[in-house]
Design an enzyme around this catalytic site. Structure first.
Site, mmCIF file in Angstrom:
data_model
loop_
_atom_site.group_PDB
_atom_site.id
_atom_site.type_symbol
_atom_site.label_atom_id
_atom_site.label_comp_id
_atom_site.label_asym_id
_atom_site.label_seq_id
_atom_site.Cartn_x
_atom_site.Cartn_y
_atom_site.Cartn_z
ATOM 1 N N SER A 386 0.815 -1.204 0.000
ATOM 2 C CA SER A 386 0.000 0.000 0.000
ATOM 3 C C SER A 386 0.851 1.258 0.000
ATOM 4 O O SER A 386 1.828 1.358 0.742
ATOM 5 C CB SER A 386 -0.929 0.016 1.222
ATOM 6 O OG SER A 386 -1.690 1.205 1.246
ATOM 7 N N ASP A 387 0.466 2.196 -0.833
ATOM 8 C CA ASP A 387 1.030 3.530 -0.741
ATOM 9 C C ASP A 387 0.533 4.150 0.565
ATOM 10 O O ASP A 387 -0.530 3.796 1.066
ATOM 11 C CB ASP A 387 0.566 4.356 -1.942
ATOM 12 C CG ASP A 387 1.155 5.754 -1.956
ATOM 13 O OD1 ASP A 387 2.346 5.887 -1.639
ATOM 14 O OD2 ASP A 387 0.416 6.701 -2.262
ATOM 15 N N LYS A 388 1.304 5.063 1.128
ATOM 16 C CA LYS A 388 0.910 5.698 2.387
ATOM 17 C C LYS A 388 -0.027 6.875 2.159
ATOM 18 O O LYS A 388 -1.168 6.878 2.604
ATOM 19 C CB LYS A 388 2.148 6.165 3.170
ATOM 20 C CG LYS A 388 1.800 6.889 4.481
ATOM 21 C CD LYS A 388 3.023 7.414 5.173
ATOM 22 C CE LYS A 388 3.587 8.633 4.476
ATOM 23 N NZ LYS A 388 2.720 9.829 4.580
ATOM 24 N N THR A 689 -1.866 -0.923 -3.826
ATOM 25 C CA THR A 689 -2.789 0.203 -3.779
ATOM 26 C C THR A 689 -2.022 1.502 -3.947
ATOM 27 O O THR A 689 -0.864 1.604 -3.548
ATOM 28 C CB THR A 689 -3.560 0.245 -2.448
ATOM 29 O OG1 THR A 689 -2.684 0.700 -1.415
ATOM 30 C CG2 THR A 689 -4.095 -1.118 -2.080
#
Length: 952
Positions: A386-388, A689
């Site tokens: 996941s991107d932050k 994501t």
């Protein structure tokens, strides 16, 4: 039919001639398959050529960020005050081309339709149709071709429109730019820019090309879509280290990013495909998308069925000719019946519809599936990368801490919604009871150029996100910027600049009192302030205490701002640097962070329960990333791997570490792509994501790319398989649950369909072995396979999720679609189906029924057994002996009603007799047929009970 020319010709042939005819038929069918395979290979080659078009590697370019502005201008042979001449522009345009990304031509509708026939089961049906046409059995031919066509149309419609990720990235490029050419400023289309152009930037501009900055004044650029940085980046002109990652190259601006404040002059260093966005678009084009686990399993499954059909057909044909002495044509039509019986013609349609139902279900839960097989792939996901920024976090800066001389307070609430409390030692504190806290908040409001407004139950921010966060903190204390500035209007300002690292404002109230307020870097304010304000008044500043507080907040990943104030002379109208040299009082510190979403924390926990590991991959700083990871309770938030570390590790070394580390910081698009690829190499099914342009290559490479729909860029959306419309990480968990449900229901459908085909095939084989007439004709088999079987199997697609579905670990990527238990169940039920069909067919003939009547009984027995089997197969391991369990799905009730109605029409309608040679069934035989179906149900329930007692 027997009066046809072909029939008379075939009837006159000798056995050798018939053999030759059959060989020619086989060659014709094989040639058709080879032709289709050749066309499909051209489709794949054409698609590959289209995808990689314009993907030539970039030639080596200087490290512009390491050079001085003067050196860059010299290398590009341009004068900063004159710009390029017309001759220079023509030369650069010929060398580099226009400032556009290469176009990608999507596949035509015809090619996409042809690709729907790329299925081994379809090949076998096409060959069968070709041979039945040669034998003048046109009804069989048309029905088989109709089945193939229906499956292909369903696949074509569901596939949807082609990807357009590169077009979305092209749309990010600026349309116009202010350029210096021939010593004059002019406005040009961004596509006309060339390397060496001198470009002017100002607040609100979209950067038109990659540029090396020459002069800047308070320039800030929002690069979140490219680097993942939460807040605008302050730009400077001085050179940086050669190893600086993309987000740390503060003297460069990149095409497609947005200027949020200040002004600048820069020189274009790259255009079109040579820009960072161009580099990403080429990476997107070059990325090879992986086949989903389901499609791989179905391909293996299709090969096994095809091989079995061919071998069985050959053996049956040889046995009938050599042992039973049957004619070539009769045996060939028997083999056609066997092939039609053995192939689950409805399976492709069931697969497509089951996936489509999953898509529809997810659409109601804010998840849009762009590629159909991605629904099932979600159910196999074992790692979410996941991107932050904007994914696990809100991409909305929030004041999390306030530190005064007396205490440190925690501020609750997230994002730009002004709801939250001030906590001291875990207990709510009224801001009115703390004068220093109120003064700190008031100073943050006065010394602020941002604004917030409420629109349709959401809050819109104008200006710098960190300043907006300070306004929201004030609103939590019931301090409104409009009211505050009305009481204390601003008189003058010293704007924030990187040289002095603070902003100062002068305010005067209506009684003539005048105050100076400061906001800026805490280390700078500590040098300016000699006093600190406490509850009992002002006192000498304790710098060590404040430095400790600053370090503590920084270790928590918070960005720190300080506020201070001092009285000014009455009626002072101007503010200069001399006014802040002495007498300043430090009021407090604000710790700001882009906080994790509340729902994301719960979603991460649910992922862990489901055996899914979440890894954070971000372009943000290591400390910030680890702090967010700890708040999200990631499995390993203690350590992080940075982009620079990734560059020093080999694939083997990185693969060894990537399994245990869950935080990756300061990474570039190449790093994200490499990490996803290595995780897949390790056997993981990876969901990625993200919402930025920098996420697009990794989104495309991942088994499931998931883009945020609300704040995500179009490039990210179009590189993904799924778009989450509410930008809620928790929606991913719902999608994974739906994916697991789809796969479970699909397995039920396969376990339902295959025994029907198995029973039909075994009945035909038994008839050949025993020298009897076929109990069911090929057309009757097609009726069962494409009408009753499909209608009943469709009901399984609507079955709800099983209660313990999200407590099981993800299924292995290479797990066969049929386990040992399922193979046993299919073999058992196939045998029972064959026994039921064969028994009633020959028993009724023994009782004096005609061949047509006996076949009608056999077909109806098969359908009734299907109905009872459907009620049992919905619960493979638990008993279905419950009215509530059997009929707890409206889809099952509708399917049963539909099939019973159609079967009554099949049996009693006069026009059906013409097509299928059916006859009406009397009451006694009807009871016998129902008894066989009920017997099958009870036997299967007994088998479940025995298995649970002795084997589970």
């Amino acid at each position: 039919m027997k009066d046809s020319v072909i029939w008379h010709y075939l009837a006159s042939l000798t056995l050798d001639d018939l053999s030759l005819t059959l060989v020619l038929s086989f060659v014709f069918g094989l040639s058709a398959v080879i032709l289709l395979l050749w066309m499909l290979s051209r489709v794949r080659r054409k698609r590959h050529a289209q995808t990689t078009a314009g993907a030539e590697p970039i030639t080596d370019t200087p490290d512009w960020h390491t050079m001085t502005a003067e050196a860059v201008l010299k290398a590009l042979h341009v004068d900063a005050e004159q710009g390029l001449s017309d001759a220079d522009v023509e030369q650069q345009l010929a060398l580099h081309g226009p400032n556009h990304l290469p176009e990608k031509k999507p596949p035509s509708a015809l090619l996409r339709f042809i690709s729907q026939f790329h299925n081994l089961l379809i090949y076998v049906l096409l060959v069968t149709a070709a041979i039945t046409a040669l034998l003048d059995h046109w009804t069989d031919t048309l029905v088989i071709l109709g089945v193939v066509l229906v499956n292909s149309v369903i696949g074509y419609v569901q596939e949807g429109k082609a990807e357009d990720a590169l077009r979305a990235i092209r749309q990010m490029l600026s349309s116009h730019a202010i350029v210096l050419r021939n010593g004059k400023k002019t406005t040009l289309a961004a596509g006309d820019l060339v390397p060496g152009d001198i470009v002017m930037l100002q607040s609100g501009d979209k950067v038109p090309a990659d540029m090396r900055l020459i002069n800047v004044k308070n320039l800030q650029v929002q690069e979140a879509a490219l680097t993942g940085e939460s807040v605008p980046v302050e730009k400077k002109t001085n050179p940086v280290d050669v190893d600086a990652v993309l987000g740390d190259r503060i003297n460069l601006t990149y095409s497609g990013t947005l200027v949020t404040a200040g002004q600048a002059k820069g020189v274009v260093i790259a255009t079109g495909a040579d820009t960072e966005i161009g580099h990403i678009s080429r990476m997107v084009a070059d990325v090879q998308t992986l086949t989903t686990p389901l499609l791989l399993q179905m391909a293996v499954f299709a090969r096994w069925i095809t091989a079995a059909v061919i071998v069985l057909s050959g053996l049956v044909f040889a046995f009938g000719m050599m042992v039973r002495g049957g004619s070539a044509i009769d045996m060939f039509m028997t083999v056609v019946g066997l092939a039609v019986a053995a192939i689950p013609e409805g399976l492709p349609a069931i697969l497509t519809v089951t996936l489509a139902i999953g898509v529809q279900s997810l659409a109601h839960r804010n998840a849009i599936i762009r590629r159909l097989p991605a629904v099932e792939t979600l159910g196999a996901v074992s790692i979410i990368c996941s991107d932050k920024t904007g994914t696990l976090t809100r991409n909305e800066m929030t004041v999390r801490s306030v530190v005064t001389a007396d205490r440190q307070l925690e501020v609750t609430g997230t994002g730009y919604e002004p709801v939250g409390e001030f906590l001291f030692d875990g207990k709510a504190l009224s801001p009115d009871s703390d004068a220093v806290l109120l003064q700190s908040l008031q100073t943050a409001i006065y010394c602020n150029d941002a604004s917030v407004e409420q629109k349709h139950e959401s809050w819109k921010v104008h200006g710098d996100p960190m300043e907006a966060a300070l306004l929201i903190a004030g609103l939590k204390a019931d301090l409104h910027a409009g009211e505050a500035l009305t009481a204390w209007p601003r008189v003058d300002i010293i704007p924030f600049e990187s040289e002095h690292k603070f902003m100062a404002t002068l305010h005067r109230n209506h009684q003539g009192d005048t105050m100076i307020y400061l906001k800026g870097a805490p280390e700078r304010l500590l040098k300016l302030c000699s006093l600190e304000r406490a509850a009992d008044g002002d006192r000498p500043i304790q710098r060590d205490t404040w430095n400790t507080a600053i370090e503590t907040l920084a270790k928590q990943g918070q960005r720190v701002l300080g506020v201070a104030c001092k009285p000014a002379q009455t009626h002072q109208a101007e503010l200069d640097f001399n006014d802040i040299d002495q007498g300043l009082v430090l009021l407090g510190l604000f710790g700001l962070i882009d906080p994790p979403r509340t729902e994301a924390i719960a979603a991460v926990k649910e992922c862990m329960t489901a055996g899914i590991r979440v890894k954070m991959i971000t372009g943000d700083h290591q400390v910030t990333a680890c702090s967010i990871a700890a708040q999200l309770n990631l499995q390993n938030s203690r350590e992080a791997i940075t982009g620079q570390m990734i560059d020093t590790l080999s694939d083997e070394e990185l693969l060894a570490r990537v399994q245990d580390v869950d935080v990756f910081a300061r990474v570039s698009p190449e790093h994200k792509l490499r990490l996803v690829s290595l995780l897949q190499t390790g056997g993981a099914i990876v969901a990625m994501t993200g919402d930025g342009v920098n996420d697009a290559p990794a989104l495309r490479r991942a088994d499931v790319g998931i883009a945020m729909g609300h704040k995500g860029t179009e490039a990210a959306k179009d590189a993904s398989e799924m778009v989450i419309t509410d930008d809620n990480f928790a929606t991913i968990v719902h999608a994974i649950e739906q994916g697991r449900t789809v796969y479970a229901n699909l397995k039920k459908a396969i376990v339902f369909l295959l025994p029907v085909n198995g029973g039909e095939s075994m009945s035909i084989i038994l008839a050949i072995l025993l020298g009897y007439t076929l109990p069911i004709t090929p057309l009757q088999i097609l009726w069962v396979n494409m009408v009753s079987s499909v209608a009943l199997a469709m009901a399984l697609a609507f079955d709800p999720a099983e209660p313990d579905l999200m407590t099981r670990p993800p299924r292995p990527a290479k797990e066969p679609i049929l386990s040992g238990f399922l193979v046993w169940r299919i073999a058992l039920v196939s045998g029972l189906f064959a026994l039921g069909v064969f028994s009633i067919f020959y028993w009724s003939q023994q009782q004096g029924s005609s061949l047509e009547e006996a076949r009608t009984y056999a077909v109806n027995t098969l359908v009734v057994m299907e109905i009872f089997y459907l009620l049992s197969v919905r619960y493979l391991r638990v008993s279905a002996l419950s009215f509530k369990r059997m009929f707890n799905s409206m889809a099952v009730i509708y399917a049963l009603g539909t099939v019973i109605t159609l079967q009554l029409i099949f049996t009693y309608a006069p026009f059906m007799e013409r097509f299928f040679d059916t006859r009406p069934i009397d009451f006694v035989h009807g009871l016998e047929i129902l008894g066989i179906g009920l017997g099958l149900f009870l036997l299967l329930e007994l088998e479940k009970s025995v298995r649970r007692k002795f084997f589970d």
